[in-house]
Motif scaffolding. Sequence first.
Motif, PDB file in Angstrom:
ATOM      1  N   MET A   1       0.816  -1.192   0.000  1.00 18.69           N
ATOM      2  CA  MET A   1       0.000   0.000   0.000  1.00 18.69           C
ATOM      3  C   MET A   1       0.866   1.265   0.000  1.00 18.69           C
ATOM      4  N   ARG A   2       2.051   1.199   0.616  1.00 14.72           N
ATOM      5  CA  ARG A   2       2.940   2.364   0.627  1.00 14.72           C
ATOM      6  C   ARG A   2       3.444   2.687  -0.772  1.00 14.72           C
ATOM      7  N   ILE A   3       3.608   1.675  -1.594  1.00 18.14           N
ATOM      8  CA  ILE A   3       4.082   1.912  -2.956  1.00 18.14           C
ATOM      9  C   ILE A   3       3.076   2.749  -3.739  1.00 18.14           C
ATOM     10  N   LEU A   4       1.801   2.603  -3.423  1.00 22.15           N
ATOM     11  CA  LEU A   4       0.775   3.389  -4.087  1.00 22.15           C
ATOM     12  C   LEU A   4       0.946   4.879  -3.814  1.00 22.15           C
ATOM     13  N   TYR A   5       1.257   5.236  -2.578  1.00 24.94           N
ATOM     14  CA  TYR A   5       1.495   6.635  -2.239  1.00 24.94           C
ATOM     15  C   TYR A   5       2.751   7.164  -2.920  1.00 24.94           C
ATOM     16  N   LEU A   6       3.772   6.352  -3.010  1.00 26.29           N
ATOM     17  CA  LEU A   6       5.004   6.750  -3.690  1.00 26.29           C
ATOM     18  C   LEU A   6       4.755   6.970  -5.174  1.00 26.29           C
ATOM     19  N   LEU A   7       4.036   6.064  -5.805  1.00 27.72           N
ATOM     20  CA  LEU A   7       3.716   6.232  -7.224  1.00 27.72           C
ATOM     21  C   LEU A   7       2.856   7.466  -7.462  1.00 27.72           C
ATOM     22  N   ALA A   9       2.911  10.212  -5.683  1.00 30.03           N
ATOM     23  CA  ALA A   9       3.787  11.374  -5.527  1.00 30.03           C
ATOM     24  C   ALA A   9       4.649  11.576  -6.775  1.00 30.03           C
ATOM     25  N   VAL A  10       5.188  10.497  -7.332  1.00 29.43           N
ATOM     26  CA  VAL A  10       6.005  10.590  -8.543  1.00 29.43           C
ATOM     27  C   VAL A  10       5.164  11.079  -9.712  1.00 29.43           C
ATOM     28  N   LEU A  11       3.964  10.572  -9.836  1.00 26.96           N
ATOM     29  CA  LEU A  11       3.065  11.017 -10.896  1.00 26.96           C
ATOM     30  C   LEU A  11       2.745  12.501 -10.758  1.00 26.96           C
ATOM     31  N   PHE A  12       2.529  12.958  -9.550  1.00 29.91           N
ATOM     32  CA  PHE A  12       2.252  14.370  -9.308  1.00 29.91           C
ATOM     33  C   PHE A  12       3.437  15.247  -9.729  1.00 29.91           C
ATOM     34  N   VAL A  13       4.649  14.847  -9.391  1.00 36.42           N
ATOM     35  CA  VAL A  13       5.841  15.624  -9.753  1.00 36.42           C
ATOM     36  C   VAL A  13       6.023  15.661 -11.267  1.00 36.42           C
ATOM     37  N   VAL A  14       5.805  14.546 -11.932  1.00 40.52           N
ATOM     38  CA  VAL A  14       5.952  14.498 -13.392  1.00 40.52           C
ATOM     39  C   VAL A  14       4.907  15.381 -14.060  1.00 40.52           C
ATOM     40  N   LEU A  15       3.690  15.330 -13.601  1.00 38.14           N
ATOM     41  CA  LEU A  15       2.645  16.158 -14.194  1.00 38.14           C
ATOM     42  C   LEU A  15       2.880  17.642 -13.947  1.00 38.14           C
ATOM     43  N   GLN A  16       3.463  17.999 -12.827  1.00 39.83           N
ATOM     44  CA  GLN A  16       3.780  19.401 -12.562  1.00 39.83           C
ATOM     45  C   GLN A  16       4.841  19.897 -13.534  1.00 39.83           C
ATOM     46  N   ALA A  17       5.837  19.073 -13.830  1.00 34.58           N
ATOM     47  CA  ALA A  17       6.898  19.469 -14.754  1.00 34.58           C
ATOM     48  C   ALA A  17       6.356  19.601 -16.175  1.00 34.58           C
ATOM     49  N   VAL A  18       5.460  18.726 -16.563  1.00 33.06           N
ATOM     50  CA  VAL A  18       4.894  18.762 -17.915  1.00 33.06           C
ATOM     51  C   VAL A  18       3.954  19.947 -18.081  1.00 33.06           C
ATOM     52  N   ALA A  19       3.288  20.363 -17.021  1.00 40.97           N
ATOM     53  CA  ALA A  19       2.332  21.460 -17.122  1.00 40.97           C
ATOM     54  C   ALA A  19       3.012  22.780 -17.475  1.00 40.97           C
ATOM     55  N   GLY A  20       4.235  22.986 -17.050  1.00 41.61           N
ATOM     56  CA  GLY A  20       4.939  24.224 -17.346  1.00 41.61           C
ATOM     57  C   GLY A  20       5.559  24.258 -18.726  1.00 41.61           C
ATOM     58  N   GLU A  21       5.705  23.127 -19.350  1.00 38.38           N
ATOM     59  CA  GLU A  21       6.337  23.028 -20.656  1.00 38.38           C
ATOM     60  C   GLU A  21       5.288  23.168 -21.745  1.00 38.38           C
ATOM     61  N   PRO A  22       5.529  24.011 -22.762  1.00 36.36           N
ATOM     62  CA  PRO A  22       4.564  24.108 -23.856  1.00 36.36           C
ATOM     63  C   PRO A  22       4.504  22.781 -24.613  1.00 36.36           C
ATOM     64  N   SER A  23       3.314  22.379 -24.989  1.00 35.41           N
ATOM     65  CA  SER A  23       3.150  21.078 -25.638  1.00 35.41           C
ATOM     66  C   SER A  23       3.728  21.078 -27.055  1.00 35.41           C
ATOM     67  N   PHE A  24       3.664  22.192 -27.729  1.00 34.39           N
ATOM     68  CA  PHE A  24       4.259  22.292 -29.053  1.00 34.39           C
ATOM     69  C   PHE A  24       4.655  23.740 -29.302  1.00 34.39           C
ATOM     70  N   SER A  25       5.628  23.921 -30.136  1.00 38.69           N
ATOM     71  CA  SER A  25       6.082  25.262 -30.471  1.00 38.69           C
ATOM     72  C   SER A  25       6.075  25.408 -31.988  1.00 38.69           C
ATOM     73  N   SER A  26       5.334  26.373 -32.476  1.00 38.45           N
ATOM     74  CA  SER A  26       5.279  26.561 -33.916  1.00 38.45           C
ATOM     75  C   SER A  26       6.501  27.361 -34.367  1.00 38.45           C
TER      76      SER A  26
END
Length: 66
Positions: A1-7, A9-26
């Motif tokens: 069950m602890r692994i679920l909380y760790l996963l 947290a990792v998913l949250f950090v990855v999504l935060q980093a992706v949110a600041g990055e533009p998805s595409f640049s023309s």
Amino acid sequence: MRILYLLLAVLFVVLQAVAGEPSFSSPMHACRHRRGVCIPGRCRQPYYRVGSCGAISSCCVRGRWT
């Protein structure tokens, strides 16, 4: 069950980093970032080419006096 909380947290950090990055640049946005303008064809005086804005357009920047 602890692994679920760790996963979660990792998913949250990855999504935060992706949110600041533009998805595409023309190419037009990249040209404007270089303080250039997109001109169809070749750049003419007093402009010089610094990149491309597509298949037939050039990213041109006004030349500076030195």
